[in-house]
Design a protein around this motif. Sequence first.
Motif, PDB file in Angstrom:
ATOM      1  N   ALA A  17     -11.919  21.019 -34.956  1.00  7.90           N
ATOM      2  CA  ALA A  17     -11.913  22.462 -34.698  1.00  7.90           C
ATOM      3  C   ALA A  17     -13.258  22.921 -34.137  1.00  7.90           C
ATOM      4  N   VAL A  18     -14.341  22.342 -34.605  1.00  6.45           N
ATOM      5  CA  VAL A  18     -15.673  22.687 -34.099  1.00  6.45           C
ATOM      6  C   VAL A  18     -15.773  22.330 -32.622  1.00  6.45           C
ATOM      7  N   VAL A  19     -15.336  21.136 -32.267  1.00  4.27           N
ATOM      8  CA  VAL A  19     -15.374  20.698 -30.867  1.00  4.27           C
ATOM      9  C   VAL A  19     -14.462  21.571 -30.013  1.00  4.27           C
ATOM     10  N   GLU A  20     -13.266  21.841 -30.502  1.00  5.47           N
ATOM     11  CA  GLU A  20     -12.325  22.679 -29.756  1.00  5.47           C
ATOM     12  C   GLU A  20     -12.894  24.066 -29.525  1.00  5.47           C
ATOM     13  N   LEU A  21     -13.531  24.647 -30.523  1.00  3.51           N
ATOM     14  CA  LEU A  21     -14.103  25.973 -30.370  1.00  3.51           C
ATOM     15  C   LEU A  21     -15.203  25.954 -29.321  1.00  3.51           C
ATOM     16  N   SER A  22     -16.035  24.963 -29.348  1.00  2.00           N
ATOM     17  CA  SER A  22     -17.113  24.840 -28.369  1.00  2.00           C
ATOM     18  C   SER A  22     -16.544  24.802 -26.948  1.00  2.00           C
ATOM     19  N   VAL A  23     -15.504  24.020 -26.738  1.00  2.00           N
ATOM     20  CA  VAL A  23     -14.864  23.900 -25.420  1.00  2.00           C
ATOM     21  C   VAL A  23     -14.196  25.218 -25.022  1.00  2.00           C
ATOM     22  N   LEU A  24     -13.484  25.847 -25.950  1.00  2.00           N
ATOM     23  CA  LEU A  24     -12.825  27.128 -25.662  1.00  2.00           C
ATOM     24  C   LEU A  24     -13.829  28.198 -25.255  1.00  2.00           C
ATOM     25  N   LEU A  25     -14.942  28.270 -25.947  1.00  2.00           N
ATOM     26  CA  LEU A  25     -15.956  29.276 -25.622  1.00  2.00           C
ATOM     27  C   LEU A  25     -16.543  29.038 -24.235  1.00  2.00           C
ATOM     28  N   ALA A  26     -16.730  27.781 -23.877  1.00  2.47           N
ATOM     29  CA  ALA A  26     -17.239  27.462 -22.541  1.00  2.47           C
ATOM     30  C   ALA A  26     -16.208  27.815 -21.473  1.00  2.47           C
ATOM     31  N   ASP A  27     -14.955  27.475 -21.710  1.00  2.07           N
ATOM     32  CA  ASP A  27     -13.892  27.744 -20.730  1.00  2.07           C
ATOM     33  C   ASP A  27     -13.619  29.231 -20.559  1.00  2.07           C
ATOM     34  N   ARG A  28     -13.507  29.950 -21.649  1.00  4.20           N
ATOM     35  CA  ARG A  28     -13.110  31.366 -21.588  1.00  4.20           C
ATOM     36  C   ARG A  28     -14.242  32.314 -21.252  1.00  4.20           C
ATOM     37  N   TYR A  29     -15.417  32.032 -21.797  1.00  5.39           N
ATOM     38  CA  TYR A  29     -16.508  32.994 -21.666  1.00  5.39           C
ATOM     39  C   TYR A  29     -17.710  32.455 -20.897  1.00  5.39           C
ATOM     40  N   GLY A  30     -17.669  31.179 -20.545  1.00  4.40           N
ATOM     41  CA  GLY A  30     -18.773  30.595 -19.806  1.00  4.40           C
ATOM     42  C   GLY A  30     -20.055  30.503 -20.610  1.00  4.40           C
ATOM     43  N   ILE A  31     -19.916  30.410 -21.924  1.00  3.25           N
ATOM     44  CA  ILE A  31     -21.109  30.293 -22.767  1.00  3.25           C
ATOM     45  C   ILE A  31     -21.177  28.896 -23.375  1.00  3.25           C
ATOM     46  N   ASP A  32     -22.386  28.431 -23.508  1.00  4.55           N
ATOM     47  CA  ASP A  32     -22.611  27.088 -24.037  1.00  4.55           C
ATOM     48  C   ASP A  32     -23.111  27.188 -25.472  1.00  4.55           C
ATOM     49  N   ILE A  33     -22.227  26.882 -26.392  1.00  8.46           N
ATOM     50  CA  ILE A  33     -22.604  26.805 -27.803  1.00  8.46           C
ATOM     51  C   ILE A  33     -22.225  25.403 -28.265  1.00  8.46           C
ATOM     52  N   SER A  34     -23.214  24.640 -28.645  1.00 11.09           N
ATOM     53  CA  SER A  34     -22.979  23.240 -29.010  1.00 11.09           C
ATOM     54  C   SER A  34     -22.260  23.124 -30.351  1.00 11.09           C
ATOM     55  N   ASP A  35     -21.700  21.966 -30.552  1.00 10.55           N
ATOM     56  CA  ASP A  35     -21.050  21.669 -31.832  1.00 10.55           C
ATOM     57  C   ASP A  35     -22.034  21.865 -32.983  1.00 10.55           C
ATOM     58  N   SER A  36     -23.261  21.402 -32.783  1.00 10.82           N
ATOM     59  CA  SER A  36     -24.243  21.509 -33.867  1.00 10.82           C
ATOM     60  C   SER A  36     -24.630  22.966 -34.119  1.00 10.82           C
ATOM     61  N   ASP A  37     -24.672  23.794 -33.058  1.00 12.57           N
ATOM     62  CA  ASP A  37     -24.936  25.230 -33.261  1.00 12.57           C
ATOM     63  C   ASP A  37     -23.841  25.851 -34.122  1.00 12.57           C
ATOM     64  N   ILE A  38     -22.609  25.487 -33.857  1.00  6.81           N
ATOM     65  CA  ILE A  38     -21.480  26.016 -34.625  1.00  6.81           C
ATOM     66  C   ILE A  38     -21.566  25.537 -36.074  1.00  6.81           C
ATOM     67  N   LYS A  39     -21.839  24.261 -36.271  1.00  4.66           N
ATOM     68  CA  LYS A  39     -21.922  23.713 -37.626  1.00  4.66           C
ATOM     69  C   LYS A  39     -23.070  24.316 -38.430  1.00  4.66           C
ATOM     70  N   ASP A  40     -24.121  24.758 -37.734  1.00  2.00           N
ATOM     71  CA  ASP A  40     -25.307  25.278 -38.414  1.00  2.00           C
ATOM     72  C   ASP A  40     -25.133  26.690 -38.962  1.00  2.00           C
ATOM     73  N   VAL A  41     -24.130  27.427 -38.490  1.00  2.00           N
ATOM     74  CA  VAL A  41     -23.953  28.793 -39.006  1.00  2.00           C
ATOM     75  C   VAL A  41     -23.351  28.731 -40.406  1.00  2.00           C
ATOM     76  N   ALA A  42     -23.775  29.671 -41.234  1.00  2.00           N
ATOM     77  CA  ALA A  42     -23.346  29.643 -42.634  1.00  2.00           C
ATOM     78  C   ALA A  42     -21.984  30.290 -42.846  1.00  2.00           C
ATOM     79  N   THR A  43     -21.669  31.304 -42.036  1.00  2.70           N
ATOM     80  CA  THR A  43     -20.438  32.067 -42.249  1.00  2.70           C
ATOM     81  C   THR A  43     -19.774  32.403 -40.916  1.00  2.70           C
ATOM     82  N   LEU A  44     -18.541  32.860 -40.987  1.00  6.79           N
ATOM     83  CA  LEU A  44     -17.848  33.291 -39.775  1.00  6.79           C
ATOM     84  C   LEU A  44     -18.522  34.523 -39.174  1.00  6.79           C
ATOM     85  N   GLY A  45     -19.083  35.372 -40.001  1.00  9.33           N
ATOM     86  CA  GLY A  45     -19.818  36.531 -39.494  1.00  9.33           C
ATOM     87  C   GLY A  45     -21.015  36.113 -38.659  1.00  9.33           C
TER      88      GLY A  45
END
Length: 76
Positions: free
Chosen positions: A35-63
């Motif tokens: 799911a982390v990898v999929e989210l990273s790819v979706l964000l790049a495809d839909r919004y053109g933003i680069d958020i790495s898997d590790s950036d996603i894993k590093d956040v503490a909450t959905l907020g």
Amino acid sequence: MTGDLTSILIHDLKLPADRLTDDASLDHAGFDSLAVVELSVLLADRYGIDISDSDIKDVATLGRLDLLITTKRSGR
């Protein structure tokens, strides 16, 4: 959490809606490594933003994840 993120989490990643709160951890929300990898790819495809898997894993909450995405989308 913004509607965009909620929609992605529910419709694309098939996470349970009842677990998607601002203070929920990624684990509690149902994220796994795929799911982390999929989210990273979706964000790049839909919004053109680069958020790495590790950036996603590093956040503490959905907020915090929502804030990270919003910040990247606004170019800050």
